[in-house]
Design a protein around this motif. Structure first.
Motif, PDB file in Angstrom:
ATOM      1  N   LEU A 190       0.723  -1.347  -0.031  1.00  9.27           N
ATOM      2  CA  LEU A 190      -0.065  -0.085  -0.085  1.00  9.27           C
ATOM      3  C   LEU A 190       0.802   1.153  -0.192  1.00  9.27           C
ATOM      4  N   LEU A 191       0.581   2.262  -0.989  1.00  8.16           N
ATOM      5  CA  LEU A 191       1.181   3.216  -0.960  1.00  8.16           C
ATOM      6  C   LEU A 191       0.838   4.463   0.126  1.00  8.16           C
ATOM      7  N   THR A 192       1.406   4.279   1.445  1.00  5.44           N
ATOM      8  CA  THR A 192       0.754   4.980   2.349  1.00  5.44           C
ATOM      9  C   THR A 192       2.019   5.013   3.757  1.00  5.44           C
ATOM     10  N   GLN A 193       1.584   5.892   4.452  1.00  4.44           N
ATOM     11  CA  GLN A 193       2.846   5.924   5.636  1.00  4.44           C
ATOM     12  C   GLN A 193       2.102   6.019   6.699  1.00  4.44           C
ATOM     13  N   ARG A 194       0.694   5.721   6.893  1.00  2.00           N
ATOM     14  CA  ARG A 194      -0.131   5.654   7.822  1.00  2.00           C
ATOM     15  C   ARG A 194      -0.713   4.298   8.172  1.00  2.00           C
ATOM     16  N   SER A 195      -1.105   4.175   9.306  1.00  2.00           N
ATOM     17  CA  SER A 195      -1.475   2.661   9.726  1.00  2.00           C
ATOM     18  C   SER A 195      -2.666   2.284   9.067  1.00  2.00           C
ATOM     19  N   TYR A 196      -2.944   0.927   8.894  1.00  2.00           N
ATOM     20  CA  TYR A 196      -4.382   0.538   8.619  1.00  2.00           C
ATOM     21  C   TYR A 196      -4.574  -1.108   8.968  1.00  2.00           C
ATOM     22  N   ASN A 197      -5.740  -1.433   9.003  1.00  4.24           N
ATOM     23  CA  ASN A 197      -6.177  -2.884   9.222  1.00  4.24           C
ATOM     24  C   ASN A 197      -5.851  -3.859   8.344  1.00  4.24           C
ATOM     25  N   ILE A 198      -4.641  -4.635   8.552  1.00  4.99           N
ATOM     26  CA  ILE A 198      -4.311  -5.493   7.805  1.00  4.99           C
ATOM     27  C   ILE A 198      -5.239  -6.487   7.376  1.00  4.99           C
ATOM     28  N   LYS A 201      -5.139  -5.904 -15.223  1.00  7.25           N
ATOM     29  CA  LYS A 201      -5.852  -5.139 -16.053  1.00  7.25           C
ATOM     30  C   LYS A 201      -6.870  -4.007 -15.345  1.00  7.25           C
ATOM     31  N   GLY A 202      -7.268  -4.325 -14.186  1.00  6.78           N
ATOM     32  CA  GLY A 202      -8.084  -3.641 -13.527  1.00  6.78           C
ATOM     33  C   GLY A 202      -7.426  -2.415 -12.773  1.00  6.78           C
ATOM     34  N   ARG A 203      -6.247  -2.459 -12.603  1.00  3.34           N
ATOM     35  CA  ARG A 203      -5.434  -1.353 -11.873  1.00  3.34           C
ATOM     36  C   ARG A 203      -5.809  -0.107 -12.566  1.00  3.34           C
ATOM     37  N   PRO A 204      -5.656   1.020 -11.673  1.00  5.92           N
ATOM     38  CA  PRO A 204      -5.111   1.013 -10.438  1.00  5.92           C
ATOM     39  C   PRO A 204      -6.360   0.442  -9.202  1.00  5.92           C
ATOM     40  N   LEU A 205      -5.656  -0.065  -8.481  1.00  6.28           N
ATOM     41  CA  LEU A 205      -6.658  -0.515  -7.174  1.00  6.28           C
ATOM     42  C   LEU A 205      -6.347   0.405  -5.893  1.00  6.28           C
ATOM     43  N   CYS A 206      -7.501   0.419  -5.160  1.00  9.83           N
ATOM     44  CA  CYS A 206      -7.266   1.091  -4.080  1.00  9.83           C
ATOM     45  C   CYS A 206      -7.946   0.517  -3.022  1.00  9.83           C
ATOM     46  N   ARG A 249      -9.825   7.399 -10.900  1.00  8.38           N
ATOM     47  CA  ARG A 249      -9.500   6.563  -9.671  1.00  8.38           C
ATOM     48  C   ARG A 249      -8.206   7.215  -8.840  1.00  8.38           C
ATOM     49  N   LEU A 250      -8.093   8.189  -8.870  1.00 11.67           N
ATOM     50  CA  LEU A 250      -6.794   8.723  -8.328  1.00 11.67           C
ATOM     51  C   LEU A 250      -6.863   8.524  -6.661  1.00 11.67           C
ATOM     52  N   PRO A 251      -6.025   8.067  -6.184  1.00 10.74           N
ATOM     53  CA  PRO A 251      -6.146   8.034  -4.685  1.00 10.74           C
ATOM     54  C   PRO A 251      -5.672   9.261  -3.817  1.00 10.74           C
ATOM     55  N   PHE A 252      -5.434   9.383  -2.541  1.00 12.10           N
ATOM     56  CA  PHE A 252      -5.127  10.576  -1.724  1.00 12.10           C
ATOM     57  C   PHE A 252      -3.752  10.998  -2.097  1.00 12.10           C
ATOM     58  N   PHE A 253      -3.617  12.120  -2.370  1.00 12.55           N
ATOM     59  CA  PHE A 253      -2.509  12.893  -2.684  1.00 12.55           C
ATOM     60  C   PHE A 253      -2.369  14.259  -1.997  1.00 12.55           C
ATOM     61  N   PHE A 254      -1.127  14.607  -1.788  1.00 15.69           N
ATOM     62  CA  PHE A 254      -1.076  16.128  -1.013  1.00 15.69           C
ATOM     63  C   PHE A 254      -1.178  17.301  -1.891  1.00 15.69           C
ATOM     64  N   PHE A 255      -1.994  18.220  -1.730  1.00 14.86           N
ATOM     65  CA  PHE A 255      -2.225  19.089  -2.654  1.00 14.86           C
ATOM     66  C   PHE A 255      -1.003  20.128  -2.640  1.00 14.86           C
ATOM     67  N   ALA A 256      -0.188  20.201  -1.793  1.00 15.97           N
ATOM     68  CA  ALA A 256       1.098  21.054  -1.693  1.00 15.97           C
ATOM     69  C   ALA A 256       2.397  20.494  -2.724  1.00 15.97           C
ATOM     70  N   CYS A 257       2.657  19.164  -2.785  1.00 13.27           N
ATOM     71  CA  CYS A 257       3.449  18.649  -3.852  1.00 13.27           C
ATOM     72  C   CYS A 257       3.067  18.007  -4.868  1.00 13.27           C
TER      73      CYS A 257
END
Length: 350
Positions: free
Chosen positions: A44-52, A91-96, A198-206
């Motif tokens: 997962l492209l993230t730096q926060r915790s999640y439920n595995i 073929k179904g990517r991107p997946l979120c 299907r764009l995931p979370f991103f930071f608006f400053a960068c």
């Protein structure tokens, strides 16, 4: 004797066995090779915790089953059991998952899990506000040059869609491209906008996916609120009427060959009129034979006579038109007005 044993013991290094490589390539290949061809490694492209556990349950939807194993923190192995499920996921990517991008990659088998680089993911990109004469595949490739590998390009047969749609392999470590400046055929600089499906979370400053403000190290702290160059306009809206459009295009492809016939220019129309006399009628040639001027008597309703010019054309070979063979002739009369002011009746023609 004791001193010799002590010297031999000091020279003994048990790490020599660790450094000696063992050749595994000589061992016979087993059935695990088939498993590797149906395996993906992802994170997962993230730096926060999640439920595995929730993540694993969400991903286990293929028809023939899917096994997920944790290789290391935020690194997983996805083992499929049928090639159709394997290709469907790719073929179904991107997946979120929970607005976090899932990065997936096939393996060759020689990689160590920690050495697998997971950075790229395919995205459908829409190029909006294109000029009507700059919508070909060549134009699209030029506009998207440098963004990533073009995987697929949706057909635009009519060239009148709202946008061009292209699937690109994007590098998620780079900022999202918001727009692209182009020059049209007249040399004017125009801006075409980009949007991502299907764009995931991103930071608006960068403009980089996968982290929030507190985890961003690309923008200085004091500029994070000032430098908001990215926004929600990069997220593409849902496509409405897609099935109807695709059905219409399929019918056009199946029933007819699309061809466009533009209106000829004025010069071309003049050239065509001048060449009418030399056109063919069927398989026979028309050649002029003789010209006679027929002038009917003037009437009381016309102040000047009407001159009718009569031309006789011969169907057949001009060289043999004077022979004894029966040659069909047709008389084509064309009236040319010299100084007529008004005509009140119908003139008889021979």
């Amino acid at each position: 004797m004791a001193e010799e044993i002590t010297n031999l013991y000091t020279q003994l290094d048990i790490r020599d066995d660790e450094k000696k490589p063992i050749d595994l390539g000589t061992l016979p290949v087993g059935e695990e090779e088939n498993n590797l061809s149906l395996m993906l490694v992802g994170k997962l492209l993230t730096q926060r915790s999640y439920n595995i556990e929730v993540f694993k349950k969400t991903m286990t939807t293929p028809i023939h089953g899917l096994a997920i194993r944790v290789l290391s923190p935020n690194l997983y192995a996805f083992q499929f059991f049928h090639w159709k499920d394997y290709e469907k996921v790719l073929k179904g990517r991107p997946l979120c998952f929970d607005n976090m991008l899932v990065l997936l990659k096939g393996i060759d088998g020689d990689e160590q899990p920690e050495d697998v680089i997971l950075r790229n993911s395919p995205f459908w990109v829409r190029i909006k506000n294109l000029p009507f004469n700059c919508r070909t595949d060549a134009h699209v490739r030029a506009i998207l040059e440098g963004m990533g590998e073009i995987l697929e390009m949706e057909d635009d047969i009519l060239g009148i869609g709202r946008y061009r749609r292209v699937k690109i392999m994007l590098d998620t470590s780079k900022p999202l491209r918001r727009f692209q400046m182009i020059k049209d055929r007249q040399g004017r600089e125009l801006q075409v906008n980009l949007a991502y499906e299907r764009l995931p979370f991103f930071f608006f400053a960068c403009g980089i996916m996968g982290h929030a403000e507190r985890d961003c190290h690309n923008v200085e702290e004091e500029k994070k609120q000032e430098q908001l160059g990215w926004g929600m306009n990069l997220k593409a809206t849902l496509r409405k009427g897609l099935l109807k459009e695709l059905e219409e295009l399929e019918n056009l492809k199946a029933n007819m060959k699309l061809s466009f016939t533009p209106k000829p220019h004025q010069e071309e129309r003049g050239e065509r009129r001048n060449s009418n006399a030399s056109d063919h009628l069927g398989s026979e040639q028309i050649t002029p034979s003789e010209t006679r001027i027929i002038a009917p008597p003037p009437t009381s309703q016309s102040s000047a006579p009407i001159v009718l010019e009569e031309q006789v054309y011969v169907f057949g070979d001009h060289e043999t038109s004077n022979s004894s063979q029966n040659v069909e002739q047709i008389k084509i009369q064309s009236s040319n007005s010299i100084r007529a002011t008004s005509i009140g009746g119908v003139l008889g023609r021979e």
